[in-house]
Design a protein around this motif. Structure first.
Motif, PDB file in Angstrom:
ATOM      1  N   MET A 149       0.827  -1.190   0.000  1.00 58.56           N
ATOM      2  CA  MET A 149       0.000   0.000   0.000  1.00 58.56           C
ATOM      3  C   MET A 149       0.872   1.256   0.000  1.00 58.56           C
ATOM      4  SD  MET A 149      -3.016   1.163   0.067  1.00 58.56           S
ATOM      5  CE  MET A 149      -3.935   2.563   0.489  1.00 58.56           C
ATOM      6  N   PHE A 150       1.894   1.262   0.851  1.00 55.46           N
ATOM      7  CA  PHE A 150       2.770   2.431   0.942  1.00 55.46           C
ATOM      8  C   PHE A 150       3.537   2.642  -0.355  1.00 55.46           C
ATOM      9  CE2 PHE A 150       6.874   4.363   2.076  1.00 55.46           C
ATOM     10  CZ  PHE A 150       6.396   5.585   2.534  1.00 55.46           C
ATOM     11  N   SER A 151       3.971   1.558  -0.975  1.00 57.15           N
ATOM     12  CA  SER A 151       4.735   1.693  -2.216  1.00 57.15           C
ATOM     13  C   SER A 151       3.851   2.219  -3.354  1.00 57.15           C
ATOM     14  CB  SER A 151       5.358   0.365  -2.613  1.00 57.15           C
ATOM     15  OG  SER A 151       4.349  -0.595  -2.841  1.00 57.15           O
ATOM     16  N   LYS A 152       2.566   1.873  -3.337  1.00 53.71           N
ATOM     17  CA  LYS A 152       1.653   2.370  -4.359  1.00 53.71           C
ATOM     18  C   LYS A 152       1.450   3.884  -4.207  1.00 53.71           C
ATOM     19  CE  LYS A 152      -2.913   1.537  -6.260  1.00 53.71           C
ATOM     20  NZ  LYS A 152      -4.164   0.790  -6.124  1.00 53.71           N
ATOM     21  N   ILE A 153       1.265   4.340  -2.982  1.00 55.56           N
ATOM     22  CA  ILE A 153       1.111   5.772  -2.726  1.00 55.56           C
ATOM     23  C   ILE A 153       2.385   6.510  -3.102  1.00 55.56           C
ATOM     24  CG2 ILE A 153       0.815   7.503  -0.911  1.00 55.56           C
ATOM     25  CD1 ILE A 153      -1.062   5.535   0.478  1.00 55.56           C
ATOM     26  N   LEU A 154       3.516   5.938  -2.750  1.00 58.04           N
ATOM     27  CA  LEU A 154       4.796   6.557  -3.074  1.00 58.04           C
ATOM     28  C   LEU A 154       5.000   6.643  -4.587  1.00 58.04           C
ATOM     29  CD1 LEU A 154       7.293   7.709  -1.697  1.00 58.04           C
ATOM     30  CD2 LEU A 154       8.321   5.452  -1.842  1.00 58.04           C
ATOM     31  N   ALA A 155       4.620   5.602  -5.311  1.00 62.42           N
ATOM     32  CA  ALA A 155       4.754   5.607  -6.767  1.00 62.42           C
ATOM     33  C   ALA A 155       3.847   6.652  -7.401  1.00 62.42           C
ATOM     34  CB  ALA A 155       4.437   4.226  -7.322  1.00 62.42           C
ATOM     35  N   VAL A 156       2.628   6.782  -6.903  1.00 61.02           N
ATOM     36  CA  VAL A 156       1.699   7.780  -7.446  1.00 61.02           C
ATOM     37  C   VAL A 156       2.228   9.175  -7.175  1.00 61.02           C
ATOM     38  CG1 VAL A 156      -0.603   8.791  -7.162  1.00 61.02           C
ATOM     39  CG2 VAL A 156      -0.338   6.317  -7.334  1.00 61.02           C
ATOM     40  N   ARG A 157       2.710   9.414  -5.976  1.00 58.00           N
ATOM     41  CA  ARG A 157       3.237  10.737  -5.646  1.00 58.00           C
ATOM     42  C   ARG A 157       4.490  11.065  -6.450  1.00 58.00           C
ATOM     43  NH1 ARG A 157       3.045  12.216   0.634  1.00 58.00           N
ATOM     44  NH2 ARG A 157       0.915  12.978   0.623  1.00 58.00           N
ATOM     45  N   PHE A 158       5.370  10.110  -6.601  1.00 59.92           N
ATOM     46  CA  PHE A 158       6.595  10.351  -7.362  1.00 59.92           C
ATOM     47  C   PHE A 158       6.286  10.592  -8.836  1.00 59.92           C
ATOM     48  CE2 PHE A 158      10.333   8.817  -9.727  1.00 59.92           C
ATOM     49  CZ  PHE A 158      11.257   9.713  -9.231  1.00 59.92           C
ATOM     50  N   GLY A 159       5.426   9.771  -9.404  1.00 57.89           N
ATOM     51  CA  GLY A 159       5.061   9.932 -10.811  1.00 57.89           C
ATOM     52  C   GLY A 159       4.342  11.237 -11.078  1.00 57.89           C
ATOM     53  N   SER A 160       3.422  11.593 -10.201  1.00 61.08           N
ATOM     54  CA  SER A 160       2.708  12.848 -10.393  1.00 61.08           C
ATOM     55  C   SER A 160       3.615  14.037 -10.122  1.00 61.08           C
ATOM     56  CB  SER A 160       1.474  12.894  -9.502  1.00 61.08           C
ATOM     57  OG  SER A 160       1.835  12.692  -8.162  1.00 61.08           O
ATOM     58  N   GLY A 161       4.565  13.881  -9.235  1.00 60.66           N
ATOM     59  CA  GLY A 161       5.536  14.946  -8.997  1.00 60.66           C
ATOM     60  C   GLY A 161       6.391  15.193 -10.219  1.00 60.66           C
ATOM     61  N   LEU A 162       6.701  14.143 -10.949  1.00 63.90           N
ATOM     62  CA  LEU A 162       7.447  14.311 -12.196  1.00 63.90           C
ATOM     63  C   LEU A 162       6.629  15.060 -13.238  1.00 63.90           C
ATOM     64  CD1 LEU A 162       9.248  10.868 -12.609  1.00 63.90           C
ATOM     65  CD2 LEU A 162      10.277  13.091 -12.115  1.00 63.90           C
ATOM     66  N   VAL A 163       5.336  14.746 -13.303  1.00 63.08           N
ATOM     67  CA  VAL A 163       4.471  15.443 -14.269  1.00 63.08           C
ATOM     68  C   VAL A 163       4.381  16.922 -13.924  1.00 63.08           C
ATOM     69  CG1 VAL A 163       2.096  15.639 -15.097  1.00 63.08           C
ATOM     70  CG2 VAL A 163       3.144  13.393 -14.858  1.00 63.08           C
ATOM     71  N   VAL A 164       4.169  17.241 -12.656  1.00 64.56           N
ATOM     72  CA  VAL A 164       4.087  18.636 -12.227  1.00 64.56           C
ATOM     73  C   VAL A 164       5.438  19.315 -12.431  1.00 64.56           C
ATOM     74  CG1 VAL A 164       3.724  20.156 -10.246  1.00 64.56           C
ATOM     75  CG2 VAL A 164       2.196  18.239 -10.630  1.00 64.56           C
ATOM     76  N   GLY A 165       6.513  18.606 -12.163  1.00 60.93           N
ATOM     77  CA  GLY A 165       7.847  19.164 -12.337  1.00 60.93           C
ATOM     78  C   GLY A 165       8.187  19.472 -13.784  1.00 60.93           C
ATOM     79  N   VAL A 166       7.580  18.748 -14.707  1.00 63.14           N
ATOM     80  CA  VAL A 166       7.799  19.030 -16.121  1.00 63.14           C
ATOM     81  C   VAL A 166       7.012  20.273 -16.539  1.00 63.14           C
ATOM     82  CG1 VAL A 166       7.295  18.160 -18.442  1.00 63.14           C
ATOM     83  CG2 VAL A 166       8.377  16.675 -16.773  1.00 63.14           C
ATOM     84  N   LEU A 167       5.847  20.473 -15.955  1.00 63.66           N
ATOM     85  CA  LEU A 167       5.018  21.618 -16.331  1.00 63.66           C
ATOM     86  C   LEU A 167       5.486  22.921 -15.700  1.00 63.66           C
ATOM     87  CD1 LEU A 167       1.450  20.109 -16.189  1.00 63.66           C
ATOM     88  CD2 LEU A 167       2.746  20.761 -18.204  1.00 63.66           C
ATOM     89  N   LEU A 168       5.968  22.881 -14.482  1.00 65.97           N
ATOM     90  CA  LEU A 168       6.316  24.114 -13.794  1.00 65.97           C
ATOM     91  C   LEU A 168       7.468  24.899 -14.430  1.00 65.97           C
ATOM     92  CD1 LEU A 168       5.898  23.232 -10.021  1.00 65.97           C
ATOM     93  CD2 LEU A 168       4.510  24.759 -11.381  1.00 65.97           C
ATOM     94  N   PRO A 169       8.504  24.252 -14.938  1.00 66.70           N
ATOM     95  CA  PRO A 169       9.614  25.041 -15.489  1.00 66.70           C
ATOM     96  C   PRO A 169       9.276  25.837 -16.750  1.00 66.70           C
ATOM     97  CG  PRO A 169      10.373  22.850 -14.967  1.00 66.70           C
ATOM     98  CD  PRO A 169       8.889  22.851 -14.828  1.00 66.70           C
ATOM     99  N   THR A 170       8.111  25.636 -17.328  1.00 68.38           N
ATOM    100  CA  THR A 170       7.789  26.384 -18.536  1.00 68.38           C
ATOM    101  C   THR A 170       7.601  27.871 -18.253  1.00 68.38           C
ATOM    102  OG1 THR A 170       5.439  25.907 -18.299  1.00 68.38           O
ATOM    103  CG2 THR A 170       6.734  24.414 -19.666  1.00 68.38           C
TER     104      THR A 170
END
Length: 62
Positions: free
Chosen positions: A1-22
């Motif tokens: 359960m913890f690894s699933k939450i961590l994966a979702v947060r990490f993956g979504s953080g990458l998506v947000v991190g790609v959008l913010l530098p624009t």
């Protein structure tokens, strides 16, 4: 359960991190004589998208 939450947060953080530098593109639009209104619009839209994504991430994981 913890690894699933961590994966979702990490993956979504990458998506947000790609959008913010624009938002740093605006000074380059002036230097390279791009359409400043279009670049400003793209920056504002990506900021709104990143806020929505952050909001979704928080509400879906908690």
């Amino acid at each position: 359960m913890f690894s699933k939450i961590l994966a979702v947060r990490f993956g979504s953080g990458l998506v947000v991190g790609v959008l913010l530098p624009t938002t740093i593109l605006l000074p380059y639009a002036v230097d390279f004589k791009y359409d400043k209104k279009f670049v400003g619009m793209v920056c504002n839209v990506t900021i709104l998208i990143s806020f929505v994504l952050i909001w979704l991430i928080i509400h879906l994981t908690f």
